[in-house]
Scaffold this motif. Sequence first.
Motif, PDB file in Angstrom:
ATOM      1  N   ARG A  14       0.692  -1.068  -0.009  1.00 31.26           N
ATOM      2  CA  ARG A  14       0.119   0.117  -0.138  1.00 31.26           C
ATOM      3  C   ARG A  14       0.882   1.276  -0.008  1.00 31.26           C
ATOM      4  O   ARG A  14       0.528   2.266  -0.541  1.00 31.26           O
ATOM      5  CB  ARG A  14      -0.828  -0.034   1.132  1.00 31.26           C
ATOM      6  CG  ARG A  14      -1.821   1.204   1.716  1.00 31.26           C
ATOM      7  CD  ARG A  14      -2.784   1.492   0.363  1.00 31.26           C
ATOM      8  NE  ARG A  14      -3.619   2.714   0.665  1.00 31.26           N
ATOM      9  CZ  ARG A  14      -3.138   3.984   0.435  1.00 31.26           C
ATOM     10  NH1 ARG A  14      -2.039   4.043  -0.077  1.00 31.26           N
ATOM     11  NH2 ARG A  14      -3.868   5.031   0.732  1.00 31.26           N
ATOM     12  N   ASP A  25       0.309   6.274 -10.078  1.00 30.54           N
ATOM     13  CA  ASP A  25       0.463   4.970 -11.193  1.00 30.54           C
ATOM     14  C   ASP A  25      -0.733   5.113 -11.827  1.00 30.54           C
ATOM     15  O   ASP A  25      -1.977   5.117 -11.477  1.00 30.54           O
ATOM     16  CB  ASP A  25       0.058   3.989  -9.939  1.00 30.54           C
ATOM     17  CG  ASP A  25       0.900   2.742 -10.245  1.00 30.54           C
ATOM     18  OD1 ASP A  25       1.109   2.418 -11.534  1.00 30.54           O
ATOM     19  OD2 ASP A  25       1.074   1.703  -9.389  1.00 30.54           O
ATOM     20  N   VAL A  57      -3.825   6.553 -10.043  1.00 25.91           N
ATOM     21  CA  VAL A  57      -3.742   6.060  -8.362  1.00 25.91           C
ATOM     22  C   VAL A  57      -2.819   7.202  -8.015  1.00 25.91           C
ATOM     23  O   VAL A  57      -1.830   6.999  -8.327  1.00 25.91           O
ATOM     24  CB  VAL A  57      -3.727   4.776  -8.135  1.00 25.91           C
ATOM     25  CG1 VAL A  57      -3.742   4.350  -6.701  1.00 25.91           C
ATOM     26  CG2 VAL A  57      -4.749   3.696  -8.816  1.00 25.91           C
ATOM     27  N   PRO A  59      -1.119   7.490  -4.330  1.00 27.04           N
ATOM     28  CA  PRO A  59      -1.146   6.942  -2.876  1.00 27.04           C
ATOM     29  C   PRO A  59      -0.976   7.882  -2.159  1.00 27.04           C
ATOM     30  O   PRO A  59      -1.490   7.871  -0.787  1.00 27.04           O
ATOM     31  CB  PRO A  59      -0.013   6.016  -3.124  1.00 27.04           C
ATOM     32  CG  PRO A  59       0.140   5.491  -4.693  1.00 27.04           C
ATOM     33  CD  PRO A  59      -0.056   6.582  -5.403  1.00 27.04           C
ATOM     34  N   THR A  64      -8.028   8.388  -6.012  1.00 32.28           N
ATOM     35  CA  THR A  64      -8.051   7.525  -7.469  1.00 32.28           C
ATOM     36  C   THR A  64      -8.987   8.644  -8.349  1.00 32.28           C
ATOM     37  O   THR A  64     -10.053   8.922  -7.728  1.00 32.28           O
ATOM     38  CB  THR A  64      -8.408   5.984  -7.355  1.00 32.28           C
ATOM     39  OG1 THR A  64      -7.785   5.461  -6.395  1.00 32.28           O
ATOM     40  CG2 THR A  64      -8.392   5.629  -8.589  1.00 32.28           C
ATOM     41  N   LEU A  85      -8.805   7.247  -2.266  1.00 26.11           N
ATOM     42  CA  LEU A  85      -8.143   5.890  -2.300  1.00 26.11           C
ATOM     43  C   LEU A  85      -8.506   5.086  -1.000  1.00 26.11           C
ATOM     44  O   LEU A  85      -8.144   5.423   0.061  1.00 26.11           O
ATOM     45  CB  LEU A  85      -6.866   6.054  -2.550  1.00 26.11           C
ATOM     46  CG  LEU A  85      -5.878   4.897  -2.669  1.00 26.11           C
ATOM     47  CD1 LEU A  85      -6.273   4.064  -3.707  1.00 26.11           C
ATOM     48  CD2 LEU A  85      -4.426   5.472  -2.724  1.00 26.11           C
ATOM     49  N   ASP A  88      -7.099  -0.847  -0.558  1.00 28.93           N
ATOM     50  CA  ASP A  88      -6.767  -1.739  -1.631  1.00 28.93           C
ATOM     51  C   ASP A  88      -6.300  -0.861  -3.006  1.00 28.93           C
ATOM     52  O   ASP A  88      -7.354  -0.434  -3.698  1.00 28.93           O
ATOM     53  CB  ASP A  88      -7.917  -2.618  -1.817  1.00 28.93           C
ATOM     54  CG  ASP A  88      -7.451  -3.722  -3.022  1.00 28.93           C
ATOM     55  OD1 ASP A  88      -6.448  -3.687  -3.764  1.00 28.93           O
ATOM     56  OD2 ASP A  88      -8.379  -4.567  -3.405  1.00 28.93           O
ATOM     57  N   ARG A  89      -5.148  -0.676  -3.318  1.00 27.39           N
ATOM     58  CA  ARG A  89      -4.933   0.104  -4.453  1.00 27.39           C
ATOM     59  C   ARG A  89      -4.994  -0.319  -5.699  1.00 27.39           C
ATOM     60  O   ARG A  89      -5.253   0.038  -6.848  1.00 27.39           O
ATOM     61  CB  ARG A  89      -3.448   0.345  -4.349  1.00 27.39           C
ATOM     62  CG  ARG A  89      -2.852   1.440  -3.585  1.00 27.39           C
ATOM     63  CD  ARG A  89      -1.324   1.500  -3.640  1.00 27.39           C
ATOM     64  NE  ARG A  89      -0.921   1.844  -4.959  1.00 27.39           N
ATOM     65  CZ  ARG A  89       0.633   1.690  -5.234  1.00 27.39           C
ATOM     66  NH1 ARG A  89       1.315   1.328  -4.228  1.00 27.39           N
ATOM     67  NH2 ARG A  89       0.992   2.084  -6.497  1.00 27.39           N
ATOM     68  N   ASP A  90      -5.497  -1.819  -5.492  1.00 24.32           N
ATOM     69  CA  ASP A  90      -5.888  -2.635  -6.769  1.00 24.32           C
ATOM     70  C   ASP A  90      -7.518  -2.419  -7.148  1.00 24.32           C
ATOM     71  O   ASP A  90      -7.873  -3.289  -8.022  1.00 24.32           O
ATOM     72  CB  ASP A  90      -5.469  -4.050  -6.730  1.00 24.32           C
ATOM     73  CG  ASP A  90      -5.273  -4.735  -8.072  1.00 24.32           C
ATOM     74  OD1 ASP A  90      -5.052  -4.066  -8.952  1.00 24.32           O
ATOM     75  OD2 ASP A  90      -5.760  -5.930  -8.044  1.00 24.32           O
TER      76      ASP A  90
END
Length: 383
Positions: A14, A25, A57, A59, A64, A85, A88-90
């Motif tokens: 994370r 990202d 994204v 962080p 996001t 955000l 979970d960055r995914d």
Amino acid sequence: MDDHPVHQVAEPIRNVGTSDRNFYDRYYFNCHPRRSSHPCRSSEVETTPWFIFGLGVYPNLGVTDCFVVVRRGDDHIVVRGSRALGADRDDLRVGPFRTEVVEGLARLRISLEPGHGDVSFDLEFTADAPAALEPRHFQRQLERVTFDTQRFVQTGDWTGSITVDGTRYDVTPEEWRGNRDRSWGVRPVGEAEPPGRRAASSDDASFFWIYAVMRFDDFAVVSIVQEKRDGERVMDDARVIWADESRGVQWLGRVEHDVTFHPGGREPASATLRFIKPSGATTTVTAEPKLANYLGFGTGYGLEQDWRHGMWQGDEKVEALRLKVSEIDPTMKLFCPVDHLASFTLTDADGIVHTGEGLFEFAVIGPHDQYGFRDYVDVAPEM
């Protein structure tokens, strides 16, 4: 992901390896009709959407966000979204937008539910060539690192549908193609920072940029040029990416450029790129821009102060906007890259001619000696 052996630094996945607020990202996709089914003549190209989608994204900003921008005729249509955000960055959902990695480096799906503006879509990208890493992009102003990014690029075909103003376009691999990229690292995002001493710096702030992704029958060519006012290069690369992965990626040589501009602005009417190896072997490409997508307007690339990539918009926000291209302030066009749908003619070092199409992203912001721009608002002379 923390249960997999993929860590790069002594942090949970994370947390990224730098506290720089500008770490990002990002995904980028474009989708356009093939020349074989829609010949690249302006009157025919303008009847179909020239589609660009991006998701980022951030962080260290806790955000996001994403956008879609469609150019069709004189219409510039945007839907954009932003959210906080989570852990979970995914999680690549932003309101009605969805991004899904179906098969890594091979298939991805993007969608926008109807009812959030004049555009909706459900599209799957299938790669037709391997993903290729580009050179590291690094730039420092005084002691501050302003760019430190990595990117890969990939060409492919599309399946699904796009709806614009109630008109549905069925998207098939036989008729639609495009490219995507993934980039990550540090570059300016969000609200502008106080510049400190950099405000008084005499460092060259001019930005000349060519990013061309050209798709031919059996291969793609990717060329990148960034240079300062006097032509000093920050980036210089040209590579051929073969659809047959066993043939790999090959360097084509240093890049020279010759751009002809439309009078009264800085938009390219045509461009010639030459890739020259030390042996003298030369590959020449002629680019003919056909349709411009002004992705700097409304999408977060910095022209509007109320919506910038990584900017906090609250827990969740979705907006739609619409412009007429003919009514966009011409001066504002001077301050952002423009993504042109283009046709390309390549003559290789053996004299063999290939024709293709794809992306010609271009900007010349600020003074530039080669093309006679002395300040930020100089334009090409009228004929």
